[in-house]
Design an enzyme around this catalytic site. Sequence first.
Site, PDB file in Angstrom:
ATOM      1  N   LYS A 115       0.849  -1.168   0.082  1.00 15.87           N
ATOM      2  CA  LYS A 115      -0.012   0.127   0.030  1.00 15.87           C
ATOM      3  C   LYS A 115       0.848   1.383   0.085  1.00 15.87           C
ATOM      4  O   LYS A 115       0.256   2.427  -0.661  1.00 15.87           O
ATOM      5  CB  LYS A 115      -0.965   0.134   1.146  1.00 15.87           C
ATOM      6  CG  LYS A 115      -1.954  -0.987   1.019  1.00 15.87           C
ATOM      7  CD  LYS A 115      -3.134  -0.922   2.015  1.00 15.87           C
ATOM      8  CE  LYS A 115      -4.322  -2.111   1.608  1.00 15.87           C
ATOM      9  NZ  LYS A 115      -5.341  -2.018   2.649  1.00 15.87           N
ATOM     10  N   GLU A 199      -2.439   6.736   8.070  1.00 16.66           N
ATOM     11  CA  GLU A 199      -3.207   7.439   7.024  1.00 16.66           C
ATOM     12  C   GLU A 199      -3.934   8.612   7.861  1.00 16.66           C
ATOM     13  O   GLU A 199      -4.484   8.240   8.964  1.00 16.66           O
ATOM     14  CB  GLU A 199      -4.289   6.966   6.088  1.00 16.66           C
ATOM     15  CG  GLU A 199      -3.540   6.232   5.022  1.00 16.66           C
ATOM     16  CD  GLU A 199      -4.503   5.591   4.092  1.00 16.66           C
ATOM     17  OE1 GLU A 199      -4.062   4.727   3.367  1.00 16.66           O
ATOM     18  OE2 GLU A 199      -5.797   5.645   4.357  1.00 16.66           O
ATOM     19  N   ARG A 290      -7.075  -7.598  -9.176  1.00 20.04           N
ATOM     20  CA  ARG A 290      -7.832  -9.149  -9.124  1.00 20.04           C
ATOM     21  C   ARG A 290      -9.112  -8.826  -9.387  1.00 20.04           C
ATOM     22  O   ARG A 290      -9.640  -7.596  -9.479  1.00 20.04           O
ATOM     23  CB  ARG A 290      -7.774 -10.156  -8.153  1.00 20.04           C
ATOM     24  CG  ARG A 290      -8.092  -9.266  -6.802  1.00 20.04           C
ATOM     25  CD  ARG A 290      -8.443  -9.834  -5.376  1.00 20.04           C
ATOM     26  NE  ARG A 290      -8.478  -8.991  -4.352  1.00 20.04           N
ATOM     27  CZ  ARG A 290      -9.763  -8.549  -3.829  1.00 20.04           C
ATOM     28  NH1 ARG A 290     -10.729  -8.760  -4.626  1.00 20.04           N
ATOM     29  NH2 ARG A 290      -9.749  -7.516  -2.803  1.00 20.04           N
TER      30      ARG A 290
HETATM   31  P1  ADP Z   1      -8.331  -3.627   2.445  1.00 17.18           P
HETATM   32  O1  ADP Z   1      -7.331  -3.946   1.796  1.00 17.18           O
HETATM   33  O2  ADP Z   1      -8.566  -4.466   3.826  1.00 17.18           O
HETATM   34  O3  ADP Z   1      -9.662  -3.611   1.483  1.00 17.18           O
HETATM   35  P2  ADP Z   1      -8.469  -0.745   2.413  1.00 17.18           P
HETATM   36  O4  ADP Z   1      -7.443   0.081   2.577  1.00 17.18           O
HETATM   37  O5  ADP Z   1      -9.388  -0.933   1.157  1.00 17.18           O
HETATM   38  O6  ADP Z   1      -8.459  -2.288   2.930  1.00 17.18           O
HETATM   39  O7  ADP Z   1      -9.590  -0.167   3.487  1.00 17.18           O
HETATM   40  C1  ADP Z   1     -10.663  -0.852   3.940  1.00 17.18           C
HETATM   41  C2  ADP Z   1     -11.908  -0.223   4.411  1.00 17.18           C
HETATM   42  O8  ADP Z   1     -11.318   0.524   5.593  1.00 17.18           O
HETATM   43  C3  ADP Z   1     -12.351   1.217   3.691  1.00 17.18           C
HETATM   44  O9  ADP Z   1     -13.321   0.797   2.686  1.00 17.18           O
HETATM   45  C4  ADP Z   1     -12.800   2.113   4.506  1.00 17.18           C
HETATM   46  O10 ADP Z   1     -14.045   2.195   4.992  1.00 17.18           O
HETATM   47  C5  ADP Z   1     -11.714   1.992   5.692  1.00 17.18           C
HETATM   48  N1  ADP Z   1     -10.732   2.702   5.673  1.00 17.18           N
HETATM   49  C6  ADP Z   1      -9.340   2.535   5.239  1.00 17.18           C
HETATM   50  N2  ADP Z   1      -8.594   3.519   5.134  1.00 17.18           N
HETATM   51  C7  ADP Z   1      -9.383   4.758   5.724  1.00 17.18           C
HETATM   52  C8  ADP Z   1      -8.994   5.976   6.106  1.00 17.18           C
HETATM   53  N3  ADP Z   1      -8.058   6.464   5.727  1.00 17.18           N
HETATM   54  N4  ADP Z   1     -10.138   6.629   6.527  1.00 17.18           N
HETATM   55  C9  ADP Z   1     -11.296   6.169   6.899  1.00 17.18           C
HETATM   56  N5  ADP Z   1     -11.489   4.854   6.597  1.00 17.18           N
HETATM   57  C10 ADP Z   1     -10.652   4.058   5.845  1.00 17.18           C
HETATM   58  P1  ADP Z   2     -13.019  -7.279  -2.180  1.00 21.05           P
HETATM   59  O1  ADP Z   2     -12.323  -6.383  -2.494  1.00 21.05           O
HETATM   60  O2  ADP Z   2     -13.092  -8.208  -3.727  1.00 21.05           O
HETATM   61  O3  ADP Z   2     -14.701  -6.852  -2.012  1.00 21.05           O
HETATM   62  P2  ADP Z   2     -12.605  -8.290   0.069  1.00 21.05           P
HETATM   63  O4  ADP Z   2     -11.695  -7.362   0.372  1.00 21.05           O
HETATM   64  O5  ADP Z   2     -13.870  -8.681   0.674  1.00 21.05           O
HETATM   65  O6  ADP Z   2     -12.941  -8.321  -1.742  1.00 21.05           O
HETATM   66  O7  ADP Z   2     -11.797  -9.642  -0.109  1.00 21.05           O
HETATM   67  C1  ADP Z   2     -12.268 -10.742  -1.000  1.00 21.05           C
HETATM   68  C2  ADP Z   2     -11.696 -12.329  -0.135  1.00 21.05           C
HETATM   69  O8  ADP Z   2     -10.298 -12.090  -0.228  1.00 21.05           O
HETATM   70  C3  ADP Z   2     -12.270 -12.490   1.315  1.00 21.05           C
HETATM   71  O9  ADP Z   2     -12.303 -13.566   1.468  1.00 21.05           O
HETATM   72  C4  ADP Z   2     -10.879 -11.633   2.043  1.00 21.05           C
HETATM   73  O10 ADP Z   2     -10.775 -12.420   3.345  1.00 21.05           O
HETATM   74  C5  ADP Z   2      -9.752 -12.016   1.003  1.00 21.05           C
HETATM   75  N1  ADP Z   2      -8.453 -11.329   1.107  1.00 21.05           N
HETATM   76  C6  ADP Z   2      -8.443  -9.907   0.444  1.00 21.05           C
HETATM   77  N2  ADP Z   2      -7.111  -9.635   0.770  1.00 21.05           N
HETATM   78  C7  ADP Z   2      -6.570 -10.517   1.233  1.00 21.05           C
HETATM   79  C8  ADP Z   2      -5.157 -10.571   1.514  1.00 21.05           C
HETATM   80  N3  ADP Z   2      -4.361  -9.473   1.322  1.00 21.05           N
HETATM   81  N4  ADP Z   2      -4.677 -11.663   2.331  1.00 21.05           N
HETATM   82  C9  ADP Z   2      -5.670 -12.539   2.551  1.00 21.05           C
HETATM   83  N5  ADP Z   2      -6.811 -12.726   2.047  1.00 21.05           N
HETATM   84  C10 ADP Z   2      -7.443 -11.398   1.633  1.00 21.05           C
END
Ligand code: ADP
Ligand code: ADP
Length: 471
Positions: A115, A199, A290
């Site tokens: 990230k 962040e 993906r």
């Molecule tokens: P992941 O890789 O687990 O999907 P993300 O970086 O996409 O992680 O963040 C997942 C969720 O966490 C976001 O959809 C949002 O709701 C919350 N989130 C992440 N970063 C922030 C931020 N800087 N401020 C507020 N909410 C956040």
């Molecule tokens: P999307 O971003 O497609 O909505 P999710 O964030 O819900 O997907 O993740 C989809 C699936 O992949 C879930 O089962 C989640 O637990 C898994 N997953 C996503 N990112 C990772 C990661 N970096 N390591 C392990 N599992 C992950």
Amino acid sequence: MLKKILIANRGEIAVRIVRACAEMGIRSAAVYTEPDRFSLHVKRADEAYNVGSDPLEGYLNPRKLVALAVETGCDALHPGYGFLSENAELADICAQRGIVFIGPSAEVIRRMGDKTEARKAMIAANVPVTPGTEDNLADEDEAATVAAEVGYPVMLKATSGGGGRGIRRCDDEADLRRQFSRVVSEASKAFGRADVFLEKCIVNPRHIEAQILADSQGNVIHLFERDCSIQRRNQKLIEIAPSPQLTPEQRDYIGELSVRAAEAVGYENAGTVEFLLADNQIYFMEMNTRVQVEHTITEQITGVDIVREQIRIAAGLPLGYRQEDISYRGYALQFRVNAEDPKNDFLPSFGKISRYYAPGGPGVRTDTAIYTGYNIPPYFDSMCLKLIVWGLTWEETLNRGARALNDMRVQGVRTTASYYQQILKHPDFRAGHFDTSFVEQHPELTQYSDKSRPEEVALAVAAAIAAHAGL
Ligand code: ADP
Ligand code: ADP
Ligand code: MG
């Protein structure tokens, strides 16, 4: 065109990929571990291979999976989502062994899966990112210094995190110091890397993400956006396309930004650029390299088969569409029906599906791997079904969602379906006014009455009899 694809995944997404293969005249080869012997993806694929007795190991071993693809005469591998889908080593090994990896290059996966690297690439491409650290944090003291500059609240995040895990909000310095070691240990355990960064916490934002497609000839298009603000603990529950809360200008801008982001990193295949939106400010959050769980709703509003495009792109074909060919119609909603009990803090509810009755009728789609008699194993994700509805107007789509959830029967396990009925009734949701705090702000929505659900009554009666009989 590709002739045979190894599907390195399980459950509903494996079934989804089998379906695309079938429509394209491509053979599909499934893999399964012992607890998945009776999974639908095994039954639906043209071939299926047992990859071991451990529930997870077989799905997580890149070398073995690619060797199997070679041995069984596959020319390509589709990783689905989760598992190894964002594992650069898998893409590398595929390249070494002459198997087409259906996704971007290992280099792009590596860069976007990190990230902080992704943020740097976006800053260089003039894509706005949330204020935060350029690099990973050395220690707690550095975290405290940076947080003071950025201003509280802040988000501590695992650099290689995903699936909503490894993210903590910190409201002040004491809080930050308390959480720091927790996030570090969570990151090492879940993602094998202890790196964390920080962040600014965007308070009550909307989660807006854009679907992009990019071919090997350098053409990049977007398929508009999805609103995934309905989340619990940073995990998506209900997704909507297009977002009911964007102006046409914001929509154009987000589409443009996501294409620029993809171009900047030399992206190829399908991908998603995730943003946070607050007070008319848009911030890049991360890129998922993906197919996304919620790709379905974009398919419903644009008519583009995203998995088919992934396969065509991987085969070296140019995109079947130009940007001006893409339009959208109506609205689509996706409900992630999880085998969880909303009344009991969303406790997972695994076990045998005693009866499954799929909803149907106009504008209704189900992507699932469950069937009557199927036993949901406890080793995997609790999402057991995706219910997708489409309608011409927002109101029609809401009503169709309520109708389809009511039509559907999943008995034997508790699910989040009734909870989604409550969300659908909420005036703010209906008015299209919600942000990522909606679920947390409405705990009362989990307190619905079970009376309208005969299967809940049956479960309660069975439990009472069992208790009485001392079973
Ligand atoms: P992941 O890789 O687990 O999907 P993300 O970086 O996409 O992680 O963040 C997942 C969720 O966490 C976001 O959809 C949002 O709701 C919350 N989130 C992440 N970063 C922030 C931020 N800087 N401020 C507020 N909410 C956040
Ligand atoms: P999307 O971003 O497609 O909505 P999710 O964030 O819900 O997907 O993740 C989809 C699936 O992949 C879930 O089962 C989640 O637990 C898994 N997953 C996503 N990112 C990772 C990661 N970096 N390591 C392990 N599992 C992950
Ligand atoms: Mg994300």
